[in-house]
Design an enzyme around this catalytic site. Structure first.
Site, mmCIF file in Angstrom:
data_model
loop_
_atom_site.group_PDB
_atom_site.id
_atom_site.type_symbol
_atom_site.label_atom_id
_atom_site.label_comp_id
_atom_site.label_asym_id
_atom_site.label_seq_id
_atom_site.Cartn_x
_atom_site.Cartn_y
_atom_site.Cartn_z
ATOM 1 N N SER A 135 28.601 8.225 35.285
ATOM 2 C CA SER A 135 27.524 8.286 34.304
ATOM 3 C C SER A 135 27.150 9.747 34.099
ATOM 4 O O SER A 135 28.024 10.599 33.914
ATOM 5 C CB SER A 135 26.328 7.450 34.795
ATOM 6 N N TYR A 149 24.411 9.750 23.067
ATOM 7 C CA TYR A 149 25.116 9.840 24.348
ATOM 8 C C TYR A 149 24.255 9.243 25.453
ATOM 9 O O TYR A 149 24.738 8.462 26.276
ATOM 10 C CB TYR A 149 25.447 11.297 24.661
ATOM 11 N N LYS A 153 25.066 5.958 28.054
ATOM 12 C CA LYS A 153 25.027 6.041 29.515
ATOM 13 C C LYS A 153 23.893 5.190 30.098
ATOM 14 O O LYS A 153 24.039 4.641 31.192
ATOM 15 C CB LYS A 153 24.891 7.507 29.957
#
Length: 277
Positions: A135, A149, A153
């Site tokens: 991650s 983004y 994650k």
């Protein structure tokens, strides 16, 4: 095979490459994925006994199933799955098209999820295994200009945290690795950018974009040291769910925890009042 078999996605560069090299050096067997046949051929020429490269695009579901089936057929097991392949992306939320959003979520979330789902039946059969999700500190704390983004994650961390509880009684471990900035190509040519640029976001998302490119090649994180920490994690009897890596990760994740706790305390009375008497 007596030694552990590691399946690591995305070993062409960065942390994936460093981890593959470190695992091989340790004496375990690596099966690593590349997206190009030429990369596979080059890798397999160098490694004839201690590793094997295969072509895999984790955004292709059928390719994932065929790849895992072939590995199990050839080697009989997968001891450690490292979901490392993914992409970076910078841009304000409003600047980002839905096509760009999907291009981030396909590898970072859907591809990683499918890899995990496809390997789990074999680990359940063996009643052992370790799944390592790469991650980011950006999977805990969000940053202006990094929202899409961050979202990919956050999603990865969400299903991994739940899955860890589901598979623990079956002898399977799950670890979420949360690196801060590491000296890889993440902030260089490997970084996607929103095609649209809106001037109103120049001081937030725009400033972050400039800052991210400015630190490329100067990041604090050492991929080799991170790799050794991940290997040690797989050998630990009391491994934690999360492994932050780097001083920046410790700082930013700590900031997030402080912020959440502050909001919790400020709204405690309101929260407690919103229930039946």
């Amino acid at each position: 095979m007596k030694n552990k078999i590691w399946l690591i996605t995305g070993i062409s560069s960065g942390l994936g490459k460093a981890l593959a090299e470190s695992v091989i050096e340790k004496g375990d067997f690596v099966i690593g994925t590349f997206r190009k046949e030429s990369q596979v051929e080059e890798f397999n020429k160098k490694h004839t006994n201690n590793a094997k490269a295969v072509v895999l695009d984790i955004t292709k579901e059928n390719g994932i199933k065929n790849c895992i089936d072939k590995i199990i057929s050839d080697y009989g097991k997968i001891d450690v799955l490292v979901n490392n392949a993914g992409v970076g992306f910078v841009g304000a939320v409003e600047e980002t098209s839905m096509e760009e959003v999907r291009s981030v979520f396909e590898p970072n979330f859907f591809g990683t999820l499918k890899m995990t789902q496809t390997v789990l039946p074999f680990m359940r059969k063996e009643k052992k295994g370790h799944i390592i999700q790469i991650s980011s500190h950006g999977g805990v704390k969000a940053f202006a200009g990094f929202g899409i983004y961050n979202a990919s994650k956050f999603a990865l961390e969400g299903f991994s945290e739940a899955m860890a509880q589901e598979v623990a009684p079956l002898g399977i471990k799950v670890s979420i690795v949360e690196p801060g900035p590491f000296r890889t190509n993440f902030a260089g040519t490997g970084l996607g950018q929103a095609e649209s640029v809106i001037d109103d976001y120049s001081e937030t998302a725009g400033a972050f974009r400039i800052k991210l490119k400015g630190v490329n090649g100067k990041q604090e994180g050492d991929p080799i040291k991170a790799s050794k920490a991940i290997i040690n994690l797989t050998n630990s009897k009391d491994s934690t769910l999360r492994l932050p890596l780097g001083k920046v990760a410790l700082m930013t994740i700590g900031m997030k925890l402080d912020s959440v706790k502050s909001d919790l305390e400020k709204n405690r009375e309101i929260a407690e009042s919103a229930v039946y008497d």
